[in-house]
Design a protein around this motif. Structure first.
Motif, mmCIF file in Angstrom:
data_model
loop_
_atom_site.group_PDB
_atom_site.id
_atom_site.type_symbol
_atom_site.label_atom_id
_atom_site.label_comp_id
_atom_site.label_asym_id
_atom_site.label_seq_id
_atom_site.Cartn_x
_atom_site.Cartn_y
_atom_site.Cartn_z
ATOM 1 N N ILE A 43 0.847 -1.197 -0.089
ATOM 2 C CA ILE A 43 0.157 -0.034 0.132
ATOM 3 C C ILE A 43 0.899 1.259 -0.072
ATOM 4 C CG2 ILE A 43 -1.878 -1.043 1.179
ATOM 5 C CD1 ILE A 43 -0.877 0.433 4.028
ATOM 6 N N PRO A 44 0.376 2.344 -0.550
ATOM 7 C CA PRO A 44 1.387 3.571 -0.333
ATOM 8 C C PRO A 44 1.244 4.073 0.929
ATOM 9 C CG PRO A 44 -0.849 3.880 -1.463
ATOM 10 C CD PRO A 44 -0.803 2.702 -1.147
ATOM 11 N N ASP A 45 2.659 4.554 1.343
ATOM 12 C CA ASP A 45 2.929 5.268 2.518
ATOM 13 C C ASP A 45 2.553 6.959 2.252
ATOM 14 O OD1 ASP A 45 3.668 6.496 4.785
ATOM 15 O OD2 ASP A 45 5.688 5.110 4.861
ATOM 16 N N ILE A 46 1.462 7.225 2.611
ATOM 17 C CA ILE A 46 0.974 8.570 2.293
ATOM 18 C C ILE A 46 2.125 9.525 2.850
ATOM 19 C CG2 ILE A 46 -0.591 10.170 2.620
ATOM 20 C CD1 ILE A 46 -1.433 8.161 0.589
ATOM 21 N N SER A 47 2.423 9.375 4.242
ATOM 22 C CA SER A 47 3.488 10.123 5.040
ATOM 23 C C SER A 47 4.650 10.366 4.121
ATOM 24 C CB SER A 47 3.633 9.830 6.426
ATOM 25 O OG SER A 47 3.979 8.592 6.300
ATOM 26 N N LYS A 48 5.199 9.122 3.744
ATOM 27 C CA LYS A 48 6.434 9.477 2.813
ATOM 28 C C LYS A 48 6.225 10.537 1.488
ATOM 29 C CE LYS A 48 9.176 5.287 3.842
ATOM 30 N NZ LYS A 48 9.836 4.238 3.412
ATOM 31 N N ILE A 49 5.013 10.144 0.860
ATOM 32 C CA ILE A 49 4.607 10.858 -0.254
ATOM 33 C C ILE A 49 4.810 12.507 -0.016
ATOM 34 C CG2 ILE A 49 2.949 11.161 -2.172
ATOM 35 C CD1 ILE A 49 2.484 8.170 -1.716
ATOM 36 N N GLU A 50 4.016 12.608 1.337
ATOM 37 C CA GLU A 50 3.626 13.949 1.654
ATOM 38 C C GLU A 50 5.146 14.776 2.081
ATOM 39 O OE1 GLU A 50 2.022 17.608 2.318
ATOM 40 O OE2 GLU A 50 1.080 16.013 1.485
#
Length: 189
Positions: A43-50
């Motif tokens: 699953i995507p790691d939203i915090s890393k992307i942000e």
């Protein structure tokens, strides 16, 4: 998130940044169009992307403004704790800002003799105002450069008192002195 895996004449292949964790996510792009896509196995790691988005915004601000490093760092001050945990250290972020600015300015190296040209972009301030007011020329063995804005000249002209300081240690090795005039300026309220 992806990183470039390879450039081929007909396409660019991007792979998931978690490829070392056995993710097979890939995107093949040709002429700006996705021609092949392989799903991720995580699953995507939203915090890393942000966090990446925040760092990129910080880099853009470093490129486009003259604000202090501390002020540019302030652009990422209001992030959630989960995002803050994914950001590099403050020291690393400061170095990133300095590297971006150094690359953006791409200032030439210090000259070794008077036979050098000053690139056009250094003739102006960041606001586009003329800054290099006088250059005696690269063939002058006693070369003189005068940097000031027209506003600086107006202040000097209207000031009753000038104070001047000649600094030897701040001048580059080929120049003997950096001479700085100061003037008294009283703000009328």
């Amino acid at each position: 998130m992806y990183q470039r895996e390879c450039n081929k004449p007909e396409k660019i292949i991007w792979r998931c940044v978690q490829y070392k964790q056995k993710c097979r996510g890939r995107v093949h792009v040709s002429n700006g169009e996705i021609i092949k896509y392989t799903d991720h196995n995580h699953i995507p790691d939203i915090s890393k992307i942000e966090a990446k988005i925040q760092v990129n915004e910080m880099k853009e601000k470093a490129r486009s403004t003259c604000e202090s490093t501390h002020s540019v760092l302030g652009t990422i001050a209001q992030v959630e704790m989960s995002v803050a945990g994914q950001l590099p250290s403050i020291a690393s972020l400061k170095r990133t800002i300095q590297r971006v600015r150094q690359t953006e300015l791409s200032a030439p190296s210090n000259p070794v003799d008077f036979n050098f040209d000053i690139p056009e972009k250094f003739h102006l301030t960041t606001d586009g105002e003329l800054f290099l007011q006088y250059d005696s020329g690269s063939n002058d063995s006693k070369r003189i450069l005068i940097f000031a804005t027209n506003r600086n000249f107006e202040l000097m002209e209207n000031s009753e008192h000038w104070f001047c300081d000649g600094t030897f240690s701040s001048a580059t090795s080929i120049f003997s002195q950096l001479y700085i005039p100061f003037m008294e300026y009283i703000i009328q309220t």
